[in-house]
Design a protein around this motif. Structure first.
Motif: not given
Lengths: 317, 343
Positions: A287-311
Motif C-alpha cells: 500500500t505504501l508505494f502506490p500511496g507515495i506515487t499518488l501523493l507525489i502526483l497530486a501534490l505536484s499537480v496541485n502546486l503547479l496549479g497554485d503557482w499558475l494561479r498566482d503567476a
C-alpha cells in the motif's frame, strides 16, 4: 509618405519557443525550484504511465505472467523460494508493485484528464450560456450549480455513480466502469468552471468589442466562441490544473471505497485499497508505494496549479 | 433656415418621439413582500430630430442625460419603448433578411473606449476584417487583405500593422483602428459615442481631423455624441442639447454658440473657460442633474433654472421654433428670457 503614427518595429514573427522563453511566466517559473521539481515529477509520472507497457518489467494483470510463489516479496530482497528481486516488492499474488503502479497511474491519469476535460467542457458551455443569455436561463443553471455545490463532491460523485451503474446492464458493467467513473467525477466538478466562466462572461459581454460584433450581425454562437471564449480561458486553465489533482484524488477515493474501477483494471486508489488489507500483517510495501506515487502526483499537480494561479494574477505580481 | 434646408435634403436619419424606459424595480418577490410598485427609469423621453445626408449632428449633455442610450437605440443595440427611428425611410424594426442586413451595414458605430472596443486576443487585421466577413463584402482572402491594408493606410497606420495585437498601440492609434473597422462595413452613417473623450487632448485633435477628412472622402453622415462643447463646435453642423432624456434645444451650430435659446444651453456655454480673454466672467454650472427615476414636475430643468415660474413647475413645455432654433422652454416661448446673462 511616412506615417508618424505607425510603429516602426517589424511584426512579431519570433518563434513560439522564443516567445515562451521570453515570457514573464517562464521567468517566474525558472526562479522557483519547487515548481520546477513539481513540473518534472508530474512529467516523469505522466511519461512513465504513458509508456508503461515498455517500461514495466512485468505485465501485472496478465495472470499467465504471475507466479504465486513470488507472493509477498519485500522490496529489494530476493524471494525466499524463487530468488527474484522486485525493487518495490510484490503483492499477495506475486504481482510486481512497480509495474502495477505504472499501469495504475495510467488509469488514474486517464480518468483524471478525461473527467477534467468533461467537467470543463460542460462547465464552460453552461457558464457561457448562463452569463451571456442571463435572465431565466441564468437563474436555472446557477441555482442547479448552487444546489450541487452544497453537497460534498464525493457524495455527488457516489450518487451519480450509483444511479448510472444501475442503468447499465450487468454484463457491460466492467467495461463501462471507467466511463461511468469519468462521468460521475466530471458531473460533480463542472460547477467550478461554470461559475468562473459565467462571471468572466458577464464582464466581457458588456465590453464594447462584443457590442461592435453585434452591430456586424455576428451570431450569438460566433460571439461566444470567437470573442468571449478566448477571453475567459485564462482562469479556466488554472482551475483545470487544480481540478486535475482533485479529480485524481476523487477517483482514488472512490476506488479506495471500492466503487471505482474494477479490480481487473486497478488504479492507484484500487492498489492502495488492496494493499491496505495487508498493512497490519506487516506487508507495508503493497500500500505504501502506490500511496507515495499518488501523493507525489497530486501534490505536484496541485502546486503547479497554485503557482499558475498566482503567476497569472496580475494583482499578485 | 433649417426648415428650408430640409426641403432640399431629405433626412438620412429621422428620429420621431423616441422614448426608452428601463425597468429598475426590485425583484418580483421583494416587491410583493415590501409592497412596492414597479419603478421605471426614463432614459430617453420623446426625443425627435433628423439628420441630413453629409451632415454632422451633435448631441451634448451632462452624464446621465441619455446621450449614449440614444446612440445604442439608433444602432439597435437596445430597443426603444416607443417612437420610431427611420434610416433612409426604413426602420430596422420592420425589415428582415437582406434589407435588414444592408441597413445594419450602413449604420456603424465608433465607441468611446478604444481599450475595450477591440478584442485583445485578435490581430488588428482580423479585427478590421470582421465586418467584411460578416457582411460578405469581399470575394477572396486576397481582397480582404487588400481592403484591410487600404483602410489602415486611410486612417494613418501602416498596412503591416495588421499583424499586431491591439495592446501594441496607443489609445489614439486604437481609435484609428476602431474607425477603420467601422469603415470596413462601407457605412453611410456613423454613430460616434464620445470618440475622443478617452484620449489625450493632443491626440483628440488628430482623431477629429481624421474623422472630418473621412467624412469628406466617403460622404459620411455623423451622429456625434460628446459632453465637450469645444469638440462639438469643431465638428457639428447642428447641435441637440439633451437634459434628463429630453431634447431642450436643437439649433444650427453657430446659432447655438452665438444665441443660445434655452437657459440650460446658456448655463453650459457660460461654464466654458474664456480663451478670447473678452473679460466675460466664467460661471460655474450649478446644481446637479436630477434622478431620472423620479424627475421634477413640469419642465425637468426648473429646479436649476433662474427663469422658472409656476408654469414651468406645473406644465411640460412643448417644442417651439424661435430664430431657427427648436426650443422646449416656457420662458423662451413667453418671452421671459429678456436679459442675456452672457457678457
Amino acid at each position: 509618405m511616412t506615417n508618424p503614427t505607425s510603429l516602426s518595429t517589424p511584426p512579431a514573427d519570433a518563434s513560439i519557443w522564443r516567445r515562451i522563453l521570453d515570457s514573464d511566466l517562464f521567468y517566474d517559473f525558472s526562479r522557483r525550484p519547487i515548481i520546477i521539481l513539481s513540473a518534472l515529477l508530474t512529467l516523469v509520472i505522466i511519461l512513465a504511465a504513458a509508456f508503461a507497457p515498455w517500461i514495466a518489467p512485468h505485465t501485472p494483470f496478465d495472470p499467465s505472467s504471475l507466479n504465486l510463489m513470488d507472493g509477498f516479496t519485500p522490496p529489494m530482497e530476493p524471494n525466499a523460494f524463487t530468488g527474484n528481486v522486485y525493487w518495490m516488492g510484490t503483492d499477495s499474488q506475486g504481482r510486481d508493485i512497480f509495474s502495477a503502479i505504472l499501469y495504475g497511474a495510467r488509469i488514474s491519469l486517464l480518468v483524471g484528464f478525461a473527467a477534467v476535460a468533461f467537467a470543463a467542457i460542460l462547465g464552460i458551455t453552461l457558464g457561457l450560456i448562463a452569463g451571456y443569455k442571463g435572465g431565466l436561463v441564468d437563474t436555472i443553471i446557477m441555482r442547479i450549480a448552487d444546489v450541487q455545490l452544497s453537497f460534498p463532491a464525493i457524495l455527488v460523485a457516489l450518487l451519480i455513480f450509483g444511479i448510472t451503474k444501475s442503468l447499465i446492464p450487468n454484463e457491460m458493467q466492467e467495461q463501462a466502469a471507467i466511463y461511468v467513473l469519468i462521468l460521475s467525477i466530471g458531473l460533480s466538478d463542472w460547477v467550478q468552471y461554470a461559475r468562473t466562466v459565467r462571471s468572466s462572461t458577464l464582464a466581457e459581454k458588456n465590453k464594447e468589442y462584443v457590442q461592435a460584433a453585434r452591430l456586424f450581425g455576428v451570431s450569438s454562437f460566433r460571439i461566444l466562441a470567437r470573442h468571449i471564449l478566448p477571453n475567459v480561458m485564462g482562469p479556466v486553465l488554472v482551475i483545470g490544473t487544480i481540478g486535475l489533482a482533485l479529480a485524481i484524488i476523487l477517483e482514488s477515493t472512490l476506488s479506495f471505497l471500492g466503487v471505482g474501477v474494477p479490480a481487473t483494471q486497478p488504479s492507484l486508489g484500487t492498489l492502495i485499497r488492496v494493499g491496505n488489507e495487508f498493512l497490519f500483517s506487516g506487508e507495508w510495501w503493497i500500500t505504501l508505494f502506490p500511496g507515495i506515487t499518488l501523493l507525489i502526483l497530486a501534490l505536484s499537480v496541485n502546486l503547479l496549479g497554485d503557482w499558475l494561479r498566482d503567476a497569472l494574477n496580475p494583482r499578485l505580481r | 433656415m433649417s426648415s428650408s434646408n430640409s426641403i432640399h435634403n431629405k433626412p438620412l436619419l429621422d428620429v420621431k418621439n423616441l422614448s426608452c424606459h428601463f425597468d429598475v424595480s426590485k425583484p418580483w418577490l421583494n416587491r410583493v413582500i415590501e409592497g412596492e410598485p414597479q419603478r421605471f427609469l426614463t432614459a430617453v423621453d420623446q426625443v425627435s430630430f433628423s439628420i441630413n445626408q453629409g451632415e454632422t449632428f451633435a448631441l451634448v449633455g451632462e452624464s446621465g442625460s441619455g446621450k449614449s442610450t440614444i446612440a445604442k437605440l439608433i444602432v439597435d443595440l437596445i430597443h426603444p419603448s416607443s417612437g420610431e427611428i427611420l434610416f433612409d425611410g426604413q426602420s430596422l424594426k420592420n425589415t428582415r433578411g437582406d434589407t435588414f442586413k444592408t441597413l445594419r451595414r450602413r449604420i456603424q458605430m465608433i465607441f468611446q473606449d478604444p481599450f475595450a472596443s477591440l478584442n485583445p486576443r485578435w490581430r488588428v487585421g482580423d479585427i478590421i476584417a470582421e465586418p467584411i466577413h460578416a457582411f460578405g463584402l469581399a470575394k477572396s482572402q486576397h481582397d480582404v487583405r487588400r481592403t484591410v491594408e487600404e483602410l489602415l493606410d486611410k486612417v494613418g497606420l501602416a498596412g503591416r500593422d495588421r499583424h499586431k495585437y491591439p495592446h501594441e498601440f496607443s489609445g489614439g492609434q486604437r481609435q484609428r483602428i476602431a474607425i477603420a473597422r467601422a469603415l470596413s462595413a462601407q457605412p453611410d452613417f456613423l454613430v460616434c459615442d464620445e470618440p475622443t473623450s478617452a484620449l489625450d487632448v493632443s491626440v483628440q485633435a488628430q482623431i477629429l481631423n481624421l474623422m472630418r477628412d473621412l467624412q469628406d472622402e466617403f460622404g459620411l453622415t455623423y451622429l456625434f455624441i460628446s459632453h465637450d462643447l469645444s469638440v462639438v463646435k469643431h465638428m457639428a453642423d447642428r447641435i441637440g442639447v439633451l437634459y434628463l432624456g429630453s431634447m431642450v434645444e436643437n439649433s444650427p451650430s453657430d446659432q447655438l454658440f452665438d444665441q443660445p435659446a434655452h437657459p440650460y444651453t446658456r448655463m453650459l456655454l457660460d461654464a466654458i473657460p474664456d480663451h478670447e480673454m473678452s473679460g466675460r466672467r466664467r460661471k460655474q454650472v450649478t446644481g446637479e442633474i436630477p434622478s431620472p427615476i423620479d424627475p421634477p414636475s413640469g419642465c425637468t430643468f426648473h429646479p436649476r433654472c433662474e427663469f422658472a415660474n409656476d408654469t414651468c413647475k406645473e406644465q411640460r413645455p412643448s417644442i417651439h421654433e424661435t430664430k431657427g432654433s427648436l426650443v422646449s422652454c416656457w420662458a423662451s416661448e413667453e418671452g421671459r428670457l429678456a436679459h442675456q446673462p452672457k457678457g
